[in-house]
Scaffold this motif. Structure first.
Motif, PDB file in Angstrom:
ATOM      1  N   THR A 170       1.071  -1.331   0.106  1.00 24.87           N
ATOM      2  CA  THR A 170      -0.135   0.033   0.156  1.00 24.87           C
ATOM      3  C   THR A 170       0.578   1.040   0.599  1.00 24.87           C
ATOM      4  O   THR A 170       2.142   1.287   0.455  1.00 24.87           O
ATOM      5  N   PRO A 171       0.620   2.295  -1.230  1.00 30.16           N
ATOM      6  CA  PRO A 171       1.264   3.828  -0.536  1.00 30.16           C
ATOM      7  C   PRO A 171       1.136   4.476   0.783  1.00 30.16           C
ATOM      8  O   PRO A 171       0.079   4.065   1.132  1.00 30.16           O
ATOM      9  N   VAL A 172       2.159   4.930   1.124  1.00 36.33           N
ATOM     10  CA  VAL A 172       1.991   6.242   2.129  1.00 36.33           C
ATOM     11  C   VAL A 172       1.221   6.639   1.575  1.00 36.33           C
ATOM     12  O   VAL A 172       1.780   7.867   0.667  1.00 36.33           O
ATOM     13  N   ASP A 173       0.121   7.364   2.253  1.00 39.60           N
ATOM     14  CA  ASP A 173      -0.297   8.187   2.132  1.00 39.60           C
ATOM     15  C   ASP A 173      -1.428   9.657   3.220  1.00 39.60           C
ATOM     16  O   ASP A 173      -0.722  10.521   3.678  1.00 39.60           O
ATOM     17  N   LYS A 174      -1.805   8.811   3.798  1.00 39.46           N
ATOM     18  CA  LYS A 174      -2.853   9.891   4.884  1.00 39.46           C
ATOM     19  C   LYS A 174      -1.214   9.459   6.309  1.00 39.46           C
ATOM     20  O   LYS A 174      -1.531   9.986   7.625  1.00 39.46           O
ATOM     21  N   GLY A 175      -0.422   8.574   6.213  1.00 40.09           N
ATOM     22  CA  GLY A 175       0.430   8.533   7.489  1.00 40.09           C
ATOM     23  C   GLY A 175      -0.058   7.382   7.950  1.00 40.09           C
ATOM     24  O   GLY A 175      -1.434   6.690   8.304  1.00 40.09           O
ATOM     25  N   CYS A 176       1.468   7.216   9.064  1.00 39.69           N
ATOM     26  CA  CYS A 176       0.479   5.751   9.753  1.00 39.69           C
ATOM     27  C   CYS A 176      -0.016   6.249  10.989  1.00 39.69           C
ATOM     28  O   CYS A 176       0.220   7.420  11.357  1.00 39.69           O
ATOM     29  N   PRO A 177      -0.679   5.342  11.660  1.00 36.70           N
ATOM     30  CA  PRO A 177      -1.197   3.925  10.946  1.00 36.70           C
ATOM     31  C   PRO A 177      -2.714   3.527  10.540  1.00 36.70           C
ATOM     32  O   PRO A 177      -3.235   3.268  10.303  1.00 36.70           O
ATOM     33  N   PHE A 178      -2.765   4.988   8.805  1.00 32.29           N
ATOM     34  CA  PHE A 178      -3.998   4.786   8.036  1.00 32.29           C
ATOM     35  C   PHE A 178      -3.379   3.918   7.023  1.00 32.29           C
ATOM     36  O   PHE A 178      -4.478   3.871   5.838  1.00 32.29           O
ATOM     37  N   ASP A 179      -2.396   3.792   6.362  1.00 33.44           N
ATOM     38  CA  ASP A 179      -1.763   3.112   5.503  1.00 33.44           C
ATOM     39  C   ASP A 179      -1.634   1.577   5.813  1.00 33.44           C
ATOM     40  O   ASP A 179      -0.993   1.393   4.321  1.00 33.44           O
ATOM     41  N   CYS A 180      -2.234   0.566   6.160  1.00 28.95           N
ATOM     42  CA  CYS A 180      -1.312   0.066   6.384  1.00 28.95           C
ATOM     43  C   CYS A 180      -1.713  -1.270   5.309  1.00 28.95           C
ATOM     44  O   CYS A 180      -3.153  -1.401   4.812  1.00 28.95           O
ATOM     45  N   GLY A 181      -0.524  -2.162   5.318  1.00 24.67           N
ATOM     46  CA  GLY A 181      -1.222  -3.258   3.984  1.00 24.67           C
ATOM     47  C   GLY A 181       0.231  -4.073   4.056  1.00 24.67           C
ATOM     48  O   GLY A 181       0.101  -4.855   2.878  1.00 24.67           O
ATOM     49  N   LEU A 182       1.411  -3.901   3.592  1.00 20.21           N
ATOM     50  CA  LEU A 182       1.656  -2.933   4.688  1.00 20.21           C
ATOM     51  C   LEU A 182       2.510  -1.855   3.970  1.00 20.21           C
ATOM     52  O   LEU A 182       2.492  -2.256   2.382  1.00 20.21           O
TER      53      LEU A 182
ATOM     54  N   VAL B 158      -2.259  -9.460  10.032  1.00 22.11           N
ATOM     55  CA  VAL B 158      -3.154  -9.884  10.145  1.00 22.11           C
ATOM     56  C   VAL B 158      -3.506  -9.708   9.050  1.00 22.11           C
ATOM     57  O   VAL B 158      -3.029  -9.545   8.069  1.00 22.11           O
ATOM     58  N   VAL B 159      -4.408 -10.827   8.372  1.00 22.94           N
ATOM     59  CA  VAL B 159      -4.444 -10.677   6.715  1.00 22.94           C
ATOM     60  C   VAL B 159      -6.269 -10.766   6.651  1.00 22.94           C
ATOM     61  O   VAL B 159      -6.459 -10.966   7.158  1.00 22.94           O
ATOM     62  N   SER B 160      -6.161  -9.238   5.675  1.00 24.19           N
ATOM     63  CA  SER B 160      -7.213  -8.681   5.910  1.00 24.19           C
ATOM     64  C   SER B 160      -7.757  -9.381   5.227  1.00 24.19           C
ATOM     65  O   SER B 160      -7.177 -10.582   4.012  1.00 24.19           O
ATOM     66  N   PRO B 161      -9.308  -9.473   4.669  1.00 22.88           N
ATOM     67  CA  PRO B 161     -10.013 -10.986   3.435  1.00 22.88           C
ATOM     68  C   PRO B 161      -9.767  -9.679   2.374  1.00 22.88           C
ATOM     69  O   PRO B 161     -10.413 -11.242   1.622  1.00 22.88           O
ATOM     70  N   ASP B 162      -9.269  -8.916   1.709  1.00 22.00           N
ATOM     71  CA  ASP B 162      -8.415  -8.656   0.086  1.00 22.00           C
ATOM     72  C   ASP B 162      -6.669  -8.882   0.159  1.00 22.00           C
ATOM     73  O   ASP B 162      -6.756  -8.403  -0.920  1.00 22.00           O
ATOM     74  N   GLY B 163      -6.682  -9.851   1.331  1.00 20.81           N
ATOM     75  CA  GLY B 163      -5.161  -9.889   1.103  1.00 20.81           C
ATOM     76  C   GLY B 163      -4.151  -8.940   1.952  1.00 20.81           C
ATOM     77  O   GLY B 163      -2.664  -9.122   1.845  1.00 20.81           O
ATOM     78  N   ARG B 164      -4.334  -7.771   2.192  1.00 18.14           N
ATOM     79  CA  ARG B 164      -3.344  -6.876   2.625  1.00 18.14           C
ATOM     80  C   ARG B 164      -3.339  -7.649   4.181  1.00 18.14           C
ATOM     81  O   ARG B 164      -3.404  -8.182   5.244  1.00 18.14           O
ATOM     82  N   LEU B 165      -1.459  -6.900   3.978  1.00 18.03           N
ATOM     83  CA  LEU B 165      -1.564  -7.138   6.260  1.00 18.03           C
ATOM     84  C   LEU B 165      -1.003  -5.905   6.527  1.00 18.03           C
ATOM     85  O   LEU B 165      -0.497  -5.442   6.276  1.00 18.03           O
ATOM     86  N   ILE B 166      -2.148  -6.198   8.184  1.00 18.85           N
ATOM     87  CA  ILE B 166      -2.101  -5.013   8.535  1.00 18.85           C
ATOM     88  C   ILE B 166      -1.410  -5.666  10.485  1.00 18.85           C
ATOM     89  O   ILE B 166      -2.280  -6.785  10.395  1.00 18.85           O
ATOM     90  N   PRO B 167      -0.634  -4.657  11.195  1.00 18.60           N
ATOM     91  CA  PRO B 167      -0.139  -5.129  12.375  1.00 18.60           C
ATOM     92  C   PRO B 167      -1.685  -5.731  13.425  1.00 18.60           C
ATOM     93  O   PRO B 167      -2.211  -4.990  13.192  1.00 18.60           O
ATOM     94  N   PHE B 168      -1.375  -6.764  14.059  1.00 19.26           N
ATOM     95  CA  PHE B 168      -2.188  -7.649  14.746  1.00 19.26           C
ATOM     96  C   PHE B 168      -3.214  -6.293  16.001  1.00 19.26           C
ATOM     97  O   PHE B 168      -4.208  -5.888  15.571  1.00 19.26           O
ATOM     98  N   CYS B 169      -1.719  -4.787  16.173  1.00 15.70           N
ATOM     99  CA  CYS B 169      -3.266  -4.534  17.185  1.00 15.70           C
ATOM    100  C   CYS B 169      -3.545  -2.803  16.172  1.00 15.70           C
ATOM    101  O   CYS B 169      -4.668  -3.044  17.254  1.00 15.70           O
ATOM    102  N   ILE B 170      -3.295  -2.943  15.465  1.00 14.34           N
ATOM    103  CA  ILE B 170      -4.300  -1.633  14.645  1.00 14.34           C
ATOM    104  C   ILE B 170      -5.265  -2.259  14.145  1.00 14.34           C
ATOM    105  O   ILE B 170      -6.187  -1.828  13.750  1.00 14.34           O
ATOM    106  N   TYR B 171      -4.884  -3.598  13.650  1.00  9.27           N
ATOM    107  CA  TYR B 171      -6.308  -4.260  13.487  1.00  9.27           C
ATOM    108  C   TYR B 171      -7.220  -4.176  13.877  1.00  9.27           C
ATOM    109  O   TYR B 171      -8.687  -4.312  13.989  1.00  9.27           O
ATOM    110  N   ASN B 172      -6.765  -4.674  15.197  1.00  4.15           N
ATOM    111  CA  ASN B 172      -7.986  -4.825  16.269  1.00  4.15           C
ATOM    112  C   ASN B 172      -8.300  -3.448  17.640  1.00  4.15           C
ATOM    113  O   ASN B 172      -9.333  -3.708  18.081  1.00  4.15           O
ATOM    114  N   ILE B 173      -8.162  -2.598  16.574  1.00  4.27           N
ATOM    115  CA  ILE B 173      -7.184  -1.245  17.726  1.00  4.27           C
ATOM    116  C   ILE B 173      -8.892  -0.938  17.783  1.00  4.27           C
ATOM    117  O   ILE B 173      -9.931  -0.651  16.786  1.00  4.27           O
TER     118      ILE B 173
END
Lengths: 68, 448
Positions: free
Chosen positions: B72-84, B422-437
């Motif tokens: 994923t591209p860096v757009d809005k900044g951490c932690p809003f662009d996770c994908g990684l 965590v692998v999101s349903p669309d296949g992105r990789l998202i750090p566990f804590c931010i996925y569940n926050i």
């Protein structure tokens, strides 16, 4: 070095010129104490570890205890 | 009055509006706190560290391992662009694939807010796509099948087979153990499919604890799950969620139970409670237990059999996220520490840390390899080194803990170093804590 092919030729301690003998030796790695049979100089107690052992079983043991 | 000392400046999120705000970590006496301020919702202070082990001495300097193939591209900044994104500083050590949102329990604490009626399970095709996304982005990392409760699916063996066929050597199931305790045939099928290990929710050795945290008496079924996995050669890691006032006094007994069932039980992995997903209340500092407190309790409750000095910071994720200790169990169930602390003095490479962590988990959380001695037909040929290898394989035991971050204590410096994705349903990789926050109202930032 292929030790198998040369196993009938005795190893000599370079310093003491004594023939190395198989002996139980205490090995310590990361607080794990183990006893293994290794070639050792009866005079100065220097232990000989050949390349095959160092890069084989010994490395396996080291990796088995490897931390993260 | 103790002097205040700023340890680090970082960024976090406002627990109310989830906007990114500045934060700082400071110490006062033997405690560290995070302070942050949102122009709209005011100040927040939360404890992050407490005890004799100082936060400054715990940090392990690492050369960062930036993602080579960002998704994923860096757009809005951490932690809003996770994908990684390219700003992330650690590779995947463990990828989590959630195979269901359903669960056969309704726990007071649940990061996924799962329940019996929730949603339709992802298809096998969807799960295959997720496996393939992991392989493409992170290669052959460790896989944890999670949820919901994965064992509510009858086709879980099929999902495991799919992963092993794609080349993932270590597959673990995160489970409450109910089905594993009740259905031995299912355990047998999971083993045959290639399951290496279970990450077993195990909050304590008393039913009072399960009643409080999980709403049911579960000790008997947990023990049955341990017995069934032991019988069929599946490694077990006991995973207690530590909640102050509920089970923080049970740490020593949990470790004793684990040792009683070693080597099938490979270790205990403590999780100090985090406040995301479904939680009973907005936490005060008294509702938290920090990593140094857990380490001190381990030493105290084991009567000094496990010393805090044998526990060390991680080489993979951020140092403030976890600790671990490696041991050999001798014939009298005594633990001999084999943790190498000398490695923490110099600047290490995070990439190497990730490789080591993957190998360590895969080796130390799987069932010990059987037959490594039996294979040698001629007993005379079993060398001392073989015996040592057998002993190490059979007798390693680990004690570890991971402190997840919630919206109250989130430190984006730590998040960027995360290796549990965590692998999101669309296949992105998202750090566990931010996925569940979740915010103060329980709304997720990423999880849908």
């Amino acid at each position: 070095m292929n030790v198998d092919n040369k196993k009938d030729i005795p190893w000599l301690c370079d310093k003491c010129k004594k023939e190395l003998v198989l002996h139980k030796v205490k090995v310590r790695y990361l607080e794990g104490n183990f006893e293994v049979e290794l070639l050792k100089c009866p005079e100065c107690n220097m232990v000989f570890i050949d390349e095959e052992l160092a890069t084989g079983k010994m490395l396996e043991v080291e990796k088995g205890l490897e931390d993260k | 009055m103790d002097r205040i000392k700023v340890v680090s400046k970082t960024e976090s999120l406002c627990p109310v509006c989830m906007r990114k705000i500045d934060a700082q970590i400071f110490t006062r006496g033997n405690k560290a706190y995070m302070d942050k301020y949102c122009p709209e919702h005011g100040s927040f202070r939360v404890i992050t560290w407490k005890g004799r082990i100082s936060i400054q001495n715990w940090v392990r300097d690492k050369e960062r391992a930036y993602i080579k193939k960002p998704s994923t591209p860096v757009d809005k900044g951490c932690p809003f662009d996770c994908g990684l994104c390219s700003g992330h500083r650690q590779h995947t050590c463990t990828a989590l694939i959630e195979v269901t949102e359903r669960c056969n329990l309704h726990c007071a604490y649940c990061f996924a807010n799962s329940n019996a009626a929730k949603g339709e399970d992802p298809s096998l095709e969807r799960i295959k796509l997720q496996y393939e996304s992991v392989m493409k982005a992170s290669g052959k990392c460790n896989i944890q099948l999670s949820g919901g409760e994965p064992t509510v699916r009858d086709d879980l063996p099929e999902i495991i087979r799919m992963g092993t066929a794609l080349g993932f050597a270590f597959i673990q199931v995160n489970t409450n153990g109910i089905r594993l305790g009740e259905d031995e045939n299912y355990v047998k099928e999971l083993k045959a499919a290639g399951l290496s290990s279970i990450y077993l929710q195990f909050d304590g050795t008393s039913d009072l604890i399960y009643k409080k945290l999980r709403g049911k008496e579960l000790l008997k079924v947990k023990k049955a799950a341990v017995d069934n996995c032991k019988k069929h050669g599946i490694g077990i890691v006991l995973v207690p969620t530590l909640v102050p006032g509920v089970n923080t006094g049970n740490i020593g007994e949990i470790i004793d139970f684990a040792l009683e069932h070693a080597p099938a039980v490979r270790g205990v992995h403590f999780q100090p409670v985090s406040y995301f997903g479904r939680v009973p209340n907005i936490p005060s500092d008294e509702d938290r237990i920090t990593l140094p407190e857990v380490m001190e309790e381990i030493e105290r409750q084991t009567g000094g059999r496990i010393k805090t000095q044998s526990l060390k910071p991680p080489g993979c994720e951020n140092a403030l996220c976890s600790f671990h200790g490696s041991y050999l169990v001798d014939d009298r169930k005594k633990l001999i520490s084999v943790t190498n602390r000398s490695c923490c003095c110099s600047n290490e490479k995070a990439e190497e840390g990730a490789v080591k962590a993957k190998e360590y988990v895969s080796r130390n959380w799987s069932y010990p390899i059987e037959g490594s001695m039996k294979d040698k037909q001629d007993p005379g040929k079993i060398s001392d080194w073989d015996k040592i290898l057998y002993r190490i394989n059979k007798n390693t035991f680990s004690i570890s803990a991971m402190a997840f971050q919630d919206v109250w204590n989130l430190d984006l410096e730590r998040l960027r170093d995360c290796c549990i994705h965590v692998v999101s349903p669309d296949g992105r990789l998202i750090p566990f804590c931010i996925y569940n926050i979740t915010d103060s109202e329980g709304r997720y930032l990423y999880r849908r």
